[in-house]
Design an enzyme around this catalytic site. Structure first.
Site, PDB file in Angstrom:
ATOM      1  N   ARG A   1       1.175  -6.332  12.750  1.00  0.00           N
ATOM      2  CA  ARG A   1       0.566  -5.742  13.946  1.00  0.00           C
ATOM      3  C   ARG A   1       0.415  -6.779  15.062  1.00  0.00           C
ATOM      4  O   ARG A   1       0.480  -6.427  16.247  1.00  0.00           O
ATOM      5  CB  ARG A   1      -0.765  -5.089  13.592  1.00  0.00           C
ATOM      6  CG  ARG A   1      -0.572  -3.879  12.684  1.00  0.00           C
ATOM      7  CD  ARG A   1      -1.749  -2.942  12.661  1.00  0.00           C
ATOM      8  NE  ARG A   1      -1.427  -1.731  11.911  1.00  0.00           N
ATOM      9  CZ  ARG A   1      -2.160  -0.620  11.915  1.00  0.00           C
ATOM     10  NH1 ARG A   1      -3.271  -0.570  12.630  1.00  0.00           N
ATOM     11  NH2 ARG A   1      -1.787   0.432  11.207  1.00  0.00           N
TER      12      ARG A   1
ATOM     13  N   SER B   1      -9.915  -5.940  10.524  1.00  0.00           N
ATOM     14  CA  SER B   1     -11.157  -5.314  10.093  1.00  0.00           C
ATOM     15  C   SER B   1     -11.970  -6.378   9.363  1.00  0.00           C
ATOM     16  O   SER B   1     -11.467  -7.022   8.443  1.00  0.00           O
ATOM     17  CB  SER B   1     -10.856  -4.126   9.165  1.00  0.00           C
ATOM     18  OG  SER B   1     -12.018  -3.375   8.912  1.00  0.00           O
TER      19      SER B   1
ATOM     20  N   ARG C   1       0.842  -1.197   0.000  1.00  0.00           N
ATOM     21  CA  ARG C   1       0.000   0.000   0.000  1.00  0.00           C
ATOM     22  C   ARG C   1       0.878   1.247   0.000  1.00  0.00           C
ATOM     23  O   ARG C   1       1.870   1.313   0.723  1.00  0.00           O
ATOM     24  CB  ARG C   1      -0.930   0.016   1.209  1.00  0.00           C
ATOM     25  CG  ARG C   1      -1.864  -1.193   1.242  1.00  0.00           C
ATOM     26  CD  ARG C   1      -2.821  -1.152   2.403  1.00  0.00           C
ATOM     27  NE  ARG C   1      -3.591  -2.392   2.473  1.00  0.00           N
ATOM     28  CZ  ARG C   1      -4.473  -2.677   3.426  1.00  0.00           C
ATOM     29  NH1 ARG C   1      -4.697  -1.803   4.390  1.00  0.00           N
ATOM     30  NH2 ARG C   1      -5.129  -3.829   3.409  1.00  0.00           N
TER      31      ARG C   1
ATOM     32  N   ARG D   1       2.535   1.316  10.245  1.00  0.00           N
ATOM     33  CA  ARG D   1       2.007   1.719   8.948  1.00  0.00           C
ATOM     34  C   ARG D   1       3.115   1.586   7.904  1.00  0.00           C
ATOM     35  O   ARG D   1       3.929   2.483   7.720  1.00  0.00           O
ATOM     36  CB  ARG D   1       1.483   3.158   9.014  1.00  0.00           C
ATOM     37  CG  ARG D   1       0.558   3.533   7.871  1.00  0.00           C
ATOM     38  CD  ARG D   1      -0.037   4.913   8.083  1.00  0.00           C
ATOM     39  NE  ARG D   1      -0.868   4.978   9.265  1.00  0.00           N
ATOM     40  CZ  ARG D   1      -2.156   4.634   9.301  1.00  0.00           C
ATOM     41  NH1 ARG D   1      -2.751   4.185   8.206  1.00  0.00           N
ATOM     42  NH2 ARG D   1      -2.849   4.745  10.420  1.00  0.00           N
TER      43      ARG D   1
END
Length: 434
Positions: free
Chosen positions: A400, A362, A272, A287
């Site tokens: 994470r 998520s 990303r 991140r």
């Protein structure tokens, strides 16, 4: 992607749902565009009917040796052919304009999703009969905890400086026992989902066409958020998540109801560009441009998708329960949900070094939003083709999870205890570093 027929029949409901996501009313403009398209289609049909009729009369005129009338009719047919070509081009353009307009509209929230503008509108979520006591407790550390990058750098297992020389910011080189721990976490999670949760393990391509990115709604709206590489006369995208190839496994498929649900899981790198995140989480691994993640994807029928969503959430939660990581679940409000989601749960792990919760998974249900873009359908009990429902969830982000393990299992001497669930993947060692 939406059905313009549904929007035409429910314009007020459509605009009201969009408003909860902070979007302007669009029903009127979309309906007007579709009306123009249908008007052109009607003109095409009328012109084609007239052309067919004139063509038949040409034969009759020639049979009657009326050459003048035949020539007149032939000229009319030629004119109608030219008109049809113009109308067909106009219809194609209007169809593409409508598709393009529909493709950048976010999914509508499901009933019961809390309405809010941003993450401040998210609410804690517990299933019926569940309480905070059913989740692992926060660690009781008798010393000032360090953040993961402090622990990793002191151990010689995280090298951000060398990574920056190789690739720039937002990359890391993992080495030694930290690298092994990261690998162990990924293997543990994939084994759990495949062996106990019934997911089929998949090793998908890491480069995909624009059509696949469009199918899972990353394109066209978020083109700037991804990495692309030239390929032939076009390009391929580096997958931002395995959701893209896993969901597209049913692209342009017509499944049987007995085949559903389909459940896929994959451990892949994700890429990303993190556009728009300048200045956020610049220290450490939170991140990154490149990270590993275990992804779960389910393909199911509309009547089972909400239950499948709860099931998928439980599968992701089980990872943190097995690792003994304290966490909370938040139901995202309308203003914080992803573009393609109808309802989303975020799992946030407790990080002692930061003294806060951070998202680690998520889990979203998308309804038929992605299926319409992919043309993914199944035959229902009556044999009628229907769009499938798609779901996706992190099960969980490996980097994470590594951060969470390091910070929650750190010791005062800088060592890190290994959770029992990971010890079989770490050669039965109980601690690293220190």
């Amino acid at each position: 992607m939406f059905d313009i027929k549904w929007i035409s029949a429910n314009p007020e409901a459509f605009d009201a749902a969009l408003a909860t996501r902070g979007a302007e009313p669009l029903a009127a403009s979309l309906i007007a565009l579709d009306d123009d398209r249908r008007s052109v289609v009607a003109e095409m049909n009328a012109a084609q009917e007239k052309r067919n009729g004139a063509s038949k009369l040409i034969g009759q005129a020639k049979a009657q040796k009326d050459e003048a009338r035949a020539q007149e009719l032939m000229a009319e047919v030629a004119g109608l052919k030219e008109t049809l070509g113009q109308l067909e081009a106009r219809e194609r353009q209007l169809t593409e304009d409508l598709r393009a307009a529909l493709s950048v509209i976010p999914n509508l929230p499901a009933q019961g999703v809390p309405v809010g503008e941003d993450e401040t509108g998210n609410v804690p979520y517990f299933r019926t009969g569940e309480s905070a006591e059913t989740r692992p407790a926060k660690p009781n550390l008798a010393f000032a905890p360090k953040e993961h990058y402090e622990l990793g750098e002191a151990m010689g297992g995280m090298d951000f400086e060398t990574a920056a020389k190789l690739s720039g910011s937002r990359f890391v080189v993992l080495k030694g026992q930290i690298a092994r721990l990261e690998r162990a976490i990924g293997q543990f999670m994939l084994d759990l989902h495949v062996n106990e949760h019934g997911y089929t393990e998949v090793v998908p391509p890491y480069l995909v066409r624009d059509e696949a990115m469009y199918g899972t709604s990353q394109l066209p709206k978020f083109d700037g958020d991804f990495f692309f590489t030239p390929h032939g006369e076009g390009r391929l995208a580096l997958i931002p998540t395995a959701e893209v190839p896993l969901t597209n496994l049913v692209r342009e498929a017509l499944l049987t109801q007995d085949e559903l649900p389909l459940r896929f899981a994959a451990l892949t790198p994700c890429f990303r560009s993190e556009a728009g995140s300048a200045g956020r989480d610049t220290r450490g691994m939170l991140r990154q441009h490149q990270f590993n993640k275990v992804e779960m994807v389910s393909i199911t029928t509309p009547d089972q998708s909400d239950a499948e969503h709860e099931r998928m959430l439980a599968c992701a939660e089980e990872v943190l329960k097995r690792l003994g990581i304290h966490y909370r679940v938040m139901q995202l409000c309308t203003g914080d949900m992803g573009f393609g989601a109808r309802r989303t749960y975020d799992i946030e792990a407790w990080l002692p070094g930061q003294n806060t919760y951070r998202e680690i998974s998520s889990v979203s249900v998308c309804g038929d939003f992605q299926a319409r873009r992919m043309d993914a359908r199944y035959r229902d009990a009556n044999g009628k083709p229907q769009y499938v429902h798609t779901l996706n969830g992190s099960g969980v982000a490996v980097g994470r999870a590594l951060i969470a393990v390091m910070e929650n299992y750190q010791n005062e001497d800088g060592s890190i205890s290994i959770p029992a669930a990971l010890q079989p993947y770490m050669g039965a060692i109980e601690k690293i570093g220190g």
